[in-house]
Design an enzyme around this catalytic site. Structure first.
Site, PDB file in Angstrom:
ATOM      1  N   LYS A  48      -4.071  23.429  24.326  1.00 11.24           N
ATOM      2  CA  LYS A  48      -3.382  23.342  23.023  1.00 11.24           C
ATOM      3  C   LYS A  48      -4.016  25.393  22.913  1.00 11.24           C
ATOM      4  O   LYS A  48      -4.659  25.460  24.037  1.00 11.24           O
ATOM      5  CB  LYS A  48      -4.239  22.664  21.613  1.00 11.24           C
ATOM      6  CG  LYS A  48      -3.680  20.828  21.747  1.00 11.24           C
ATOM      7  CD  LYS A  48      -2.051  20.658  21.350  1.00 11.24           C
ATOM      8  CE  LYS A  48      -1.359  19.796  21.965  1.00 11.24           C
ATOM      9  NZ  LYS A  48      -1.828  18.756  20.973  1.00 11.24           N
TER      10      LYS A  48
HETATM   11  C1  LIG Z   1      -1.653  16.902  20.882  1.00  8.64           C
HETATM   12  C2  LIG Z   1      -1.432  16.492  19.786  1.00  8.64           C
HETATM   13  C3  LIG Z   1      -1.570  15.858  19.169  1.00  8.64           C
HETATM   14  C4  LIG Z   1      -2.811  14.713  19.154  1.00  8.64           C
HETATM   15  O1  LIG Z   1      -3.899  15.675  19.292  1.00  8.64           O
HETATM   16  P1  LIG Z   1      -4.954  14.693  20.197  1.00  8.64           P
HETATM   17  O2  LIG Z   1      -5.904  15.763  20.347  1.00  8.64           O
HETATM   18  O3  LIG Z   1      -4.496  14.883  21.756  1.00  8.64           O
HETATM   19  O4  LIG Z   1      -5.219  13.615  19.852  1.00  8.64           O
HETATM   20  C5  LIG Z   1      -0.888  15.264  17.965  1.00  8.64           C
HETATM   21  N1  LIG Z   1       0.421  15.487  17.329  1.00  8.64           N
HETATM   22  C6  LIG Z   1       0.769  16.893  18.121  1.00  8.64           C
HETATM   23  C7  LIG Z   1       1.888  17.333  17.736  1.00  8.64           C
HETATM   24  C8  LIG Z   1      -0.209  17.682  19.229  1.00  8.64           C
HETATM   25  O5  LIG Z   1       0.645  17.687  20.669  1.00  8.64           O
END
Ligand SMILES: *Cc1c(COP(=O)(O)O)cnc(C)c1O
Length: 382
Positions: free
Chosen positions: A188
């Site tokens: 991210k």
């Molecule tokens: C990464 C992501 C999540 C979940 O995040 P985590 O930190 O991996 O639990 C939820 N929704 C979307 C759209 C994501 O890209």
């Protein structure tokens, strides 16, 4: 790091951790507070301020953030929550954790954002809320979604896990609806290794989510230490979803670099746009007017879904980490088995799934790597 030799494997996304980050983590890991300490609050305040929201509630993942948000709006057994089919499974699972039923809405074909008409079509007497996903880093049509939600008296929750730093008509993601969830997974925009946050302007909801992340206990350890009291009360069922000070120290340090990284992602996207303009058989997703894109992903659609597998293999063979985001959630085995979902429920998302590819996109990626990806794609389609 900025100059990738041609033969080096190129992932679709990757964190960027430098010496300052390591020093920030080292300082906190040697301090008195490893968890529920001052770094948590500092990170919450800094991230909330960055997106223009009043409160931030740090939790152990983006999925935990979505779960806390579902709890905050009162989702419970028998409730339905509308969620786009084109998202990561965690978005829908957060609804299931609270005993709710995810009701899948379709997306629009050229940008894969939730289609407000499909959302409205799915509303029933049991609907408890609407979750929107800013797919790839582009904010949804919150004007239409809020209008529909208001007419039915429903909250809109944003899954902003792709969209930290994105804007819609000048307003940042994080300020567009009552609750917005972010993830700090390494792919991210910024990372805490694992981590997430919900931002909101609603003090009461923030309080409810703080309690939820701490077993449903009304006062946390530091509050009790400050007050010199051992008493605490568990007033509802909660989880241990706390994010440690060590993680928050990394997040705080990473946040300083976010503006530059967003700029770099936008630059890379422009370069992709130009490089792919002349390539037949492939088209990037559309960016809507008024959108400042955060480009968590750079997604292209192939004209011919029959070639996707071969293109994928060709790119992988050249060390280029293309990926597919996502198999629509209602087609996953758990959801088909548990909720009886299946093909035909969201035809636009299902059709898109057959032809999409996410190309490498991360701030440390070199300009030459974009050219290399575009060339490989042209080769694969030629
Ligand atoms: C990464 C992501 C999540 C979940 O995040 P985590 O930190 O991996 O639990 C939820 N929704 C979307 C759209 C994501 O890209």
């Amino acid at each position: 790091m900025s100059d990738q030799p041609t033969e080096q494997p190129l992932p679709y996304g990757r964190q960027w951790v430098d010496d300052d980050d390591v020093a920030a983590v080292a300082e906190v890991v040697g301090s008195d507070w490893l968890t529920t300490g001052p770094a948590v609050e500092a990170f919450e305040e800094a991230l909330a301020q960055f997106v223009g929201a009043r409160y931030g509630v740090a939790v152990s993942s983006g999925t935990a953030a979505l779960h806390a948000a579902m709890h905050a709006v009162g989702v419970g057994p028998g409730d339905e929550v509308i969620v786009p089919a084109m998202t990561f499974v965690g978005t829908a699972n957060a609804i299931v954790f609270e005993g709710g039923r995810p009701v899948f809405a379709d997306v629009t074909a050229d940008d894969l954002l939730v289609d407000p008409a499909s959302v409205e079509h799915r509303i029933t007497a049991r609907t408890k809320g609407i979750v929107a996903v800013d797919y790839a880093g582009q904010p949804c049509d919150y004007g239409s979604l809020e209008e529909i939600a208001a007419r039915h008296g429903l909250p809109v929750i944003a899954d902003g896990c792709h969209a930290l730093g994105a804007e819609l008509n000048g307003d940042p993601v994080g300020t567009l609806v009552a609750l917005t969830a972010f993830s700090f997974h390494p792919v991210k925009h910024i990372t805490t290794a694992e981590g997430g946050m919900v931002v909101t302007d609603d003090e009461e909801m923030a309080g409810r989510m703080r309690r939820f992340r701490n077993h449903g206990i009304s006062r946390d350890f530091r509050e009790r230490a400050t007050e010199g009291s051992w008493e605490y009360e568990m007033v509802e069922l909660g989880y241990n979803y706390r994010l440690s000070d060590v993680h928050c120290a990394l997040g705080l340090s990473q946040l300083k670099k976010l503006p530059g990284w967003l700029e770099r992602r936008r630059e890379l996207a422009r370069r992709y746009d130009e490089a792919l303009a002349g390539v037949d058989g492939v088209e990037p997703l559309r960016t809507r007017p008024g959108v400042e894109h955060a480009y968590h992903l750079y997604v292209v659609r192939l004209d011919d879904p029959g070639r996707r597998q071969a293109v994928y293999e060709h790119m992988r063979g050249r060390g280029i980490g293309v990926n597919v985001h996502y198999l629509p959630v209602h087609l996953h085995e758990f959801h088909t088995r548990t909720f009886g979902t299946g093909p035909g429920l969201c035809p636009v998302a299902e059709n898109a799934y057959e032809r999409i590819l996410s190309l490498p996109m991360f701030p440390a990626m070199a300009d030459t790597a974009v050219d290399r990806v575009a060339e490989a794609l042209e080769e694969a389609l030629g």
